[in-house]
Design an enzyme around this catalytic site. Structure first.
Site, PDB file in Angstrom:
ATOM      1  N   HIS A  92       0.896  -1.300  -0.225  1.00 24.21           N
ATOM      2  CA  HIS A  92       0.146  -0.018   0.017  1.00 24.21           C
ATOM      3  C   HIS A  92       0.999   1.176  -0.196  1.00 24.21           C
ATOM      4  O   HIS A  92       0.869   2.229  -1.006  1.00 24.21           O
ATOM      5  CB  HIS A  92      -0.788   0.143   1.186  1.00 24.21           C
ATOM      6  CG  HIS A  92      -1.653   1.050   1.381  1.00 24.21           C
ATOM      7  ND1 HIS A  92      -3.119   1.007   1.638  1.00 24.21           N
ATOM      8  CD2 HIS A  92      -1.323   2.636   1.761  1.00 24.21           C
ATOM      9  CE1 HIS A  92      -3.486   2.416   1.691  1.00 24.21           C
ATOM     10  NE2 HIS A  92      -2.338   3.325   1.851  1.00 24.21           N
ATOM     11  N   GLU A  93       1.835   1.388   0.982  1.00 29.77           N
ATOM     12  CA  GLU A  93       2.801   2.583   1.240  1.00 29.77           C
ATOM     13  C   GLU A  93       3.545   2.719  -0.356  1.00 29.77           C
ATOM     14  O   GLU A  93       3.717   3.911  -0.719  1.00 29.77           O
ATOM     15  CB  GLU A  93       3.648   2.534   2.398  1.00 29.77           C
ATOM     16  CG  GLU A  93       2.579   2.340   3.662  1.00 29.77           C
ATOM     17  CD  GLU A  93       2.070   3.753   3.533  1.00 29.77           C
ATOM     18  OE1 GLU A  93       2.363   4.732   3.216  1.00 29.77           O
ATOM     19  OE2 GLU A  93       0.743   3.409   4.118  1.00 29.77           O
ATOM     20  N   HIS A 104       2.079   4.416  -2.949  1.00 28.99           N
ATOM     21  CA  HIS A 104       2.052   5.861  -2.822  1.00 28.99           C
ATOM     22  C   HIS A 104       3.379   6.449  -3.293  1.00 28.99           C
ATOM     23  O   HIS A 104       3.573   7.555  -3.941  1.00 28.99           O
ATOM     24  CB  HIS A 104       1.810   6.243  -1.070  1.00 28.99           C
ATOM     25  CG  HIS A 104       0.610   6.114  -0.706  1.00 28.99           C
ATOM     26  ND1 HIS A 104      -0.590   6.617  -1.239  1.00 28.99           N
ATOM     27  CD2 HIS A 104       0.136   5.486   0.406  1.00 28.99           C
ATOM     28  CE1 HIS A 104      -1.679   6.377  -0.579  1.00 28.99           C
ATOM     29  NE2 HIS A 104      -1.254   5.835   0.311  1.00 28.99           N
TER      30      HIS A 104
HETATM   31 ZN    ZN Z   1      -2.104   5.182   2.236  1.00 27.83          ZN
END
Ligand code: ZN
Length: 380
Positions: free
Chosen positions: A65-66, A69
């Site tokens: 998830h990170e 980003h």
């Molecule tokens: Zn996030």
């Protein structure tokens, strides 16, 4: 913050905070204690092994998830400092904002989308395992991973900073009103409302018997409350600071130190009886070749001061952050943050005109925080 670097993925430094052990334990424990009801008949140790595996894969999901980003931020030209896993999942530290609302939206929404996609993948895998009659315990862990990733994706989309949904809201407000700072304030305020809702729900859960879940939710709400307040203050301060130029806060005509005197001489003839702690270092013809501060002086042993020249210990000019007098202070702050510097030389076409220190800047920030009503910002 007690974070341990563990290496690089896709070029990004990855760190793990000690508090990850808490969630690792919580996830292992909750999985190991619910699996026996869902899939009875295995030895107890096996439930714990399955729990630990599930918890580790979940941590990898958080990292994925990170990293999305981080990858989209890098693609938009935003500097990525590092990715850290901690108590509430992951944090990707970025060196500033995207240049357009569209890019800001993409960076924000990519993380939750990854979580939702992982939920679909784990769900499909668990379904597949179930239908081919594989070991039910493995499929159960797959279903659990799908459920938690789904929850993470949806939770992160809640519209309030500092959650991803808050960044999405900010991008939307930015596109709508054309003002990123005002949009940031709006998203931060939404975050505060969200925090109160979470704290309320946490207390309710606590009172109705779900102690651990309630406390965790209230704690999370408190964290979001604190972070959203900090973001609002930052946004308002930035708004006020946007009009201040480097030339307004610099110390003009700074005293310079000759490059070819000894450190001993420099301390006695310049440093003592003067209030400055940083000096541009000038060559014989007046050109600036670097900067000397108390830090470099402290590095010279007292016995060596008489035979060490200032030029030998000064920070060379290319390593000193510089600024122009008509640049906004906010741009300089961003630059100092990304270069990990604490002072900058100010130069225009005629040469050195001033110096800005961390103390000048932190005083300025403090003053603007106190006077944080944006309409009262002085014009320059
Ligand atoms: Zn996030």
């Amino acid at each position: 913050m007690g974070s341990i670097p563990i290496g690089r993925i896709a070029g990004f430094p990855i760190a793990v905070n000690w508090s990850v052990l808490v969630i690792l334990w919580l996830f292992t424990w909750s999985l190991a204690s619910t699996l026996p009801d869902a899939e009875p008949g295995y030895p107890t140790a096996l439930y714990w092994v399955a729990g630990a595996c599930g918890a580790l894969i979940l941590l990898a999901s958080l990292l994925a998830h990170e990293l999305t980003h981080a990858i989209l931020a890098r693609r938009a030209g935003v500097r990525v400092f590092d990715v850290t896993l901690w108590l509430f999942g992951g944090v990707t530290r970025l060196g500033g904002d995207a240049k357009t609302p569209k890019e800001a939206f993409r960076i924000a929404v990519s993380g939750p989308l990854t979580s939702l996609m992982l939920a679909a993948v784990f769900g499909a895998a668990a379904y597949g395992l179930d239908s081919v009659g594989a070991e039910p315990l493995v499929a159960a862990v797959g279903w659990w991973l799908a459920a938690v990733n789904l929850l993470l994706g949806l939770f992160n989309l809640l519209p309030g900073a500092p959650l991803d949904g808050g960044r999405v809201l900010k991008a939307y407000l930015w596109r709508r009103h054309g003002d990123p700072v005002r949009a940031g304030v709006g998203a931060a305020r939404a975050g505060r409302i969200l925090a109160f809702v979470l704290i309320g729900l946490g207390l309710l859960q606590f009172l109705t018997g779900s102690v651990v879940g309630g406390v965790w939710l209230a704690f999370l709400g408190w964290f979001i409350f604190a972070a959203s307040r900090e973001e609002e203050t930052q946004a308002v301060t930035q708004q006020a600071l946007a009009r201040v130029r480097v030339g307004d806060v610099m110390t003009a005509h700074p005293h310079t130190a000759p490059a070819d005197i000894t450190v001993e001489d420099f301390i006695h003839r310049y440093l003592l009886g003067d209030r400055h702690s940083a000096y541009p270092v000038a060559d014989r013809d007046g050109t600036i070749i670097g900067l000397i501060t108390l830090v470099q002086l402290r590095g010279v042993e007292p016995g060596r001061r008489a035979d060490t020249l200032v030029r030998e210990v000064a920070i060379p000019l290319p390593e000193v952050p510089t600024a122009a007098p008509d640049e906004p202070v906010t741009v300089l702050l961003e630059r100092l943050r990304s270069q990990a510097g604490d002072r900058a030389l100010v130069a225009d076409s005629s040469g050195l005109v001033g110096i800005v220190t961390a103390r000048d800047l932190s005083r300025l920030l403090e003053v603007y925080r106190i006077a944080s009503a944006p309409s009262q910002a002085p014009h320059h």
